[in-house]
Design an enzyme around this catalytic site. Structure first.
Site, PDB file in Angstrom:
ATOM      1  N   CYS A   1      56.727  41.742  42.928  1.00 14.42           N
ATOM      2  CA  CYS A   1      55.369  41.224  42.908  1.00 14.42           C
ATOM      3  C   CYS A   1      54.597  42.026  41.872  1.00 14.42           C
ATOM      4  O   CYS A   1      54.831  43.228  41.730  1.00 14.42           O
ATOM      5  CB  CYS A   1      54.729  41.385  44.288  1.00 14.42           C
ATOM      6  SG  CYS A   1      53.005  40.852  44.318  1.00 14.42           S
TER       7      CYS A   1
ATOM      8  N   CYS B   1      55.549  45.844  44.938  1.00 16.46           N
ATOM      9  CA  CYS B   1      54.375  45.255  44.277  1.00 16.46           C
ATOM     10  C   CYS B   1      53.790  46.242  43.282  1.00 16.46           C
ATOM     11  O   CYS B   1      53.401  47.347  43.661  1.00 16.46           O
ATOM     12  CB  CYS B   1      53.292  44.935  45.296  1.00 16.46           C
ATOM     13  SG  CYS B   1      53.849  43.891  46.626  1.00 16.46           S
TER      14      CYS B   1
ATOM     15  N   CYS C   1      34.335  45.434  39.317  1.00 16.85           N
ATOM     16  CA  CYS C   1      34.455  45.100  40.754  1.00 16.85           C
ATOM     17  C   CYS C   1      33.812  46.238  41.574  1.00 16.85           C
ATOM     18  O   CYS C   1      34.256  47.392  41.501  1.00 16.85           O
ATOM     19  CB  CYS C   1      35.917  44.942  41.123  1.00 16.85           C
ATOM     20  SG  CYS C   1      36.810  43.858  39.983  1.00 16.85           S
TER      21      CYS C   1
ATOM     22  N   CYS D   1      50.298  35.122  45.730  1.00 15.45           N
ATOM     23  CA  CYS D   1      49.738  36.010  46.742  1.00 15.45           C
ATOM     24  C   CYS D   1      48.241  36.057  46.452  1.00 15.45           C
ATOM     25  O   CYS D   1      47.834  36.546  45.396  1.00 15.45           O
ATOM     26  CB  CYS D   1      50.375  37.398  46.597  1.00 15.45           C
ATOM     27  SG  CYS D   1      49.580  38.654  47.625  1.00 15.45           S
TER      28      CYS D   1
ATOM     29  N   CYS E   1      39.497  50.742  34.161  1.00 14.36           N
ATOM     30  CA  CYS E   1      39.543  49.276  34.075  1.00 14.36           C
ATOM     31  C   CYS E   1      38.217  48.762  33.528  1.00 14.36           C
ATOM     32  O   CYS E   1      37.146  49.201  33.946  1.00 14.36           O
ATOM     33  CB  CYS E   1      39.808  48.687  35.453  1.00 14.36           C
ATOM     34  SG  CYS E   1      39.997  46.892  35.420  1.00 14.36           S
TER      35      CYS E   1
ATOM     36  N   CYS F   1      35.873  48.878  43.708  1.00 15.17           N
ATOM     37  CA  CYS F   1      37.142  49.437  43.218  1.00 15.17           C
ATOM     38  C   CYS F   1      37.049  50.850  42.653  1.00 15.17           C
ATOM     39  O   CYS F   1      36.183  51.153  41.815  1.00 15.17           O
ATOM     40  CB  CYS F   1      37.730  48.497  42.164  1.00 15.17           C
ATOM     41  SG  CYS F   1      39.406  48.970  41.690  1.00 15.17           S
TER      42      CYS F   1
ATOM     43  N   ARG G   1      48.721  38.889  55.376  1.00 17.89           N
ATOM     44  CA  ARG G   1      48.983  40.325  55.321  1.00 17.89           C
ATOM     45  C   ARG G   1      47.789  41.150  55.800  1.00 17.89           C
ATOM     46  O   ARG G   1      46.670  40.997  55.292  1.00 17.89           O
ATOM     47  CB  ARG G   1      49.372  40.759  53.904  1.00 17.89           C
ATOM     48  CG  ARG G   1      49.732  42.253  53.850  1.00 17.89           C
ATOM     49  CD  ARG G   1      50.294  42.729  52.521  1.00 17.89           C
ATOM     50  NE  ARG G   1      51.433  41.936  52.133  1.00 17.89           N
ATOM     51  CZ  ARG G   1      51.502  41.224  51.023  1.00 17.89           C
ATOM     52  NH1 ARG G   1      50.501  41.224  50.170  1.00 17.89           N
ATOM     53  NH2 ARG G   1      52.567  40.503  50.730  1.00 17.89           N
TER      54      ARG G   1
HETATM   55  N1  SAM Z   1      43.425  44.664  38.668  1.00 11.90           N
HETATM   56  C1  SAM Z   1      44.049  43.583  39.310  1.00 11.90           C
HETATM   57  C2  SAM Z   1      43.082  42.570  39.843  1.00 11.90           C
HETATM   58  O1  SAM Z   1      41.985  42.948  40.202  1.00 11.90           O
HETATM   59  O2  SAM Z   1      43.468  41.414  39.915  1.00 11.90           O
HETATM   60  C3  SAM Z   1      44.953  44.009  40.425  1.00 11.90           C
HETATM   61  C4  SAM Z   1      44.674  45.200  41.290  1.00 11.90           C
HETATM   62  S1  SAM Z   1      43.332  45.030  42.403  1.00 11.90           S
HETATM   63  C5  SAM Z   1      43.194  46.686  42.912  1.00 11.90           C
HETATM   64  C6  SAM Z   1      43.991  44.082  43.743  1.00 11.90           C
HETATM   65  C7  SAM Z   1      43.102  43.791  44.915  1.00 11.90           C
HETATM   66  O3  SAM Z   1      42.977  44.930  45.732  1.00 11.90           O
HETATM   67  C8  SAM Z   1      41.675  43.373  44.653  1.00 11.90           C
HETATM   68  O4  SAM Z   1      41.560  42.036  44.308  1.00 11.90           O
HETATM   69  C9  SAM Z   1      41.026  43.645  45.995  1.00 11.90           C
HETATM   70  O5  SAM Z   1      41.094  42.512  46.830  1.00 11.90           O
HETATM   71  C10 SAM Z   1      41.875  44.777  46.579  1.00 11.90           C
HETATM   72  N2  SAM Z   1      41.115  46.030  46.597  1.00 11.90           N
HETATM   73  C11 SAM Z   1      40.785  46.786  45.535  1.00 11.90           C
HETATM   74  N3  SAM Z   1      40.059  47.861  45.908  1.00 11.90           N
HETATM   75  C12 SAM Z   1      39.905  47.774  47.257  1.00 11.90           C
HETATM   76  C13 SAM Z   1      39.236  48.566  48.210  1.00 11.90           C
HETATM   77  N4  SAM Z   1      38.555  49.645  47.875  1.00 11.90           N
HETATM   78  N5  SAM Z   1      39.300  48.190  49.497  1.00 11.90           N
HETATM   79  C14 SAM Z   1      39.981  47.077  49.856  1.00 11.90           C
HETATM   80  N6  SAM Z   1      40.631  46.289  48.986  1.00 11.90           N
HETATM   81  C15 SAM Z   1      40.594  46.625  47.701  1.00 11.90           C
HETATM   82 FE1  SF4 Z   2      40.046  46.438  37.679  1.00 13.69          FE
HETATM   83 FE2  SF4 Z   2      39.864  47.244  40.200  1.00 13.69          FE
HETATM   84 FE3  SF4 Z   2      38.709  44.984  39.471  1.00 13.69          FE
HETATM   85 FE4  SF4 Z   2      41.420  45.120  39.588  1.00 13.69          FE
HETATM   86  S1  SF4 Z   2      39.991  45.292  41.292  1.00 13.69           S
HETATM   87  S2  SF4 Z   2      40.163  44.227  37.966  1.00 13.69           S
HETATM   88  S3  SF4 Z   2      41.698  47.271  38.962  1.00 13.69           S
HETATM   89  S4  SF4 Z   2      38.164  47.042  38.709  1.00 13.69           S
END
Ligand code: SAM
Ligand code: SF4
Ligand code: DTB
Length: 341
Positions: free
Chosen positions: A130, A99, A59, A190, A55, A62, A262
């Site tokens: 979703c 989802c 973040c 959501c 990606c 992630c 949730r």
């Molecule tokens: N890439 C898209 C986005 O960021 O909008 C969707 C997928 S992203 C993985 C969805 C959400 O998962 C993130 O906004 C975050 O809140 C949650 N998330 C991701 N990694 C996580 C982690 N290691 N622990 C807890 N929540 C996580």
């Molecule tokens: Fe990409 Fe993970 Fe951020 Fe979603 S949360 S935008 S998958 S880096």
């Protein structure tokens, strides 16, 4: 006690709720919960990562960000038929909502038609749909709505202030723009975030206040506890006190009384008593199935046993615009069967 939905919470008002004596907070949250929901019903969703890793966003929490070396196996967009097979499996296991998540900044013109096919296909199986695909334009949101998408997940994640520390490749306002597009297209929202990322109590309060200040409360509010991923900048952050997590659930319930709250990522690290307290505090939705997107989730049999011991049952769904017999409220039959054995 608050019983109606408000959108004009002040920081001090939210702080006062957050700092209530624990028993008073849980009592208020459970009381409000019962005004809006069956206290023993929990909605269950199953997640699938339809495009994994690489990606472009950074973040810090992630596993899928291309900016960190997390040893994650990258996968390109799954074929529509494989996604539908997974959805059928989730339905057979008792999930009512499917989802689908993709590690994109936004969907490309090439991939978008395939995503629409996935929505149509999952909807045709009689499940709620979703998706979470990153930023969406107004047009993409409308196309997803026309394909039958029920919910779009797009989290604000934390306070506006702390957001800059966690993500540098997009802004908090970018997130709000996509949420507006999704809402305007008539898709249910959501939206929630993550705690345990080293944020302050003030950040957590601001985060909840932001959610409750959206023009319409999100129908679904995921509260994730950080799953620490090796290789990310947050891999060794301190654990959040468990009572703080329960307080987050309870205050979310009080601020957004008619929304599903949730109990999301991080459940695997919680014992059953902790999860039961979260339900008591007003959580009424979980991710169900052995995997979240890239990390593990409690075993389905353990979840069934816990539901059974607590007298909790999966929430039934009523799909709109569903042909013929599907219009009757659908029971997640496999789940019921398994629970009775
Ligand atoms: N890439 C898209 C986005 O960021 O909008 C969707 C997928 S992203 C993985 C969805 C959400 O998962 C993130 O906004 C975050 O809140 C949650 N998330 C991701 N990694 C996580 C982690 N290691 N622990 C807890 N929540 C996580
Ligand atoms: Fe990409 Fe993970 Fe951020 Fe979603 S949360 S935008 S998958 S880096
Ligand atoms: C949300 O708030 N939590 C889900 C869903 N929306 C897409 C994702 C949790 C991901 C947890 C880390 C992982 O499995 O990669």
């Amino acid at each position: 006690m608050i019983t109606t939905a408000r959108h004009d919470w002040t920081f001090d008002e939210v702080k006062a709720l957050y700092e209530l004596p624990f028993n008073d907070l849980i009592y208020q949250a459970q009381t409000v919960h019962r005004m809006h929901f069956d206290p023993n019903a929990v909605q269950i969703s199953t997640l699938l990562s339809i495009k994994t890793g690489a990606c472009p966003e950074d973040c810090k929490y992630c596993s899928q960000s291309g900016h960190y070396n997390t040893e994650l196996e990258k996968e390109k967009l799954m074929a529509v038929t494989n996604v539908l097979e997974e959805a059928q499996r989730a339905k057979d296991n008792g999930a009512s909502r499917f989802c689908m998540g993709a590690a994109w900044k936004h969907p490309s013109n090439k991939d978008f038609p395939l995503v629409l096919e996935m929505v149509r296909g999952v909807r045709a199986l009689g499940m709620e749909t979703c998706m979470t695909l990153g930023a969406l334009s107004e047009e993409q949101s409308q196309d997803l709505a026309e394909a039958g998408l029920d919910y779009y997940n797009h989290n604000i994640d934390t306070s506006r202030d702390y957001y800059k520390t966690i993500i540098s490749t997009r802004t908090f306002d970018d997130r709000l723009d996509t949420l507006d597009h999704v809402r305007d297209a008539g898709i249910k929202v959501c939206c929630g975030g993550i705690v345990g990322m080293g944020e302050t109590v003030e950040d957590r309060i601001e985060f909840l206040k932001e959610l409750a200040s959206l023009p319409v409360h999100p129908e679904s509010v995921p509260i994730n506890n950080l799953v620490k991923i090796k290789g990310t900048p947050l891999e060794a952050v301190d654990d959040l006190d468990e009572f703080e997590f329960i307080r987050m659930i309870a205050v979310a319930r009080l601020l957004m009384p008619a929304s599903h709250v949730r109990l999301s990522a991080g459940r695997e690290a919680m014992n059953e008593q902790m999860q039961a307290l979260c339900f008591l505090a007003g959580a009424n939705s979980i991710f169900y199935g052995e995997k979240l997107l890239t990390t593990s989730n409690p075993d389905e049999n353990d979840d069934m046993r816990l539901f059974n011991r607590l007298g909790i049952h999966p929430e039934e769904i009523l799909l709109e615009e569903e042909p013929m017999s599907e219009l009757i409220a659908e029971k997640p039959s496999a789940f019921y069967d398994a629970m009775s054995h």
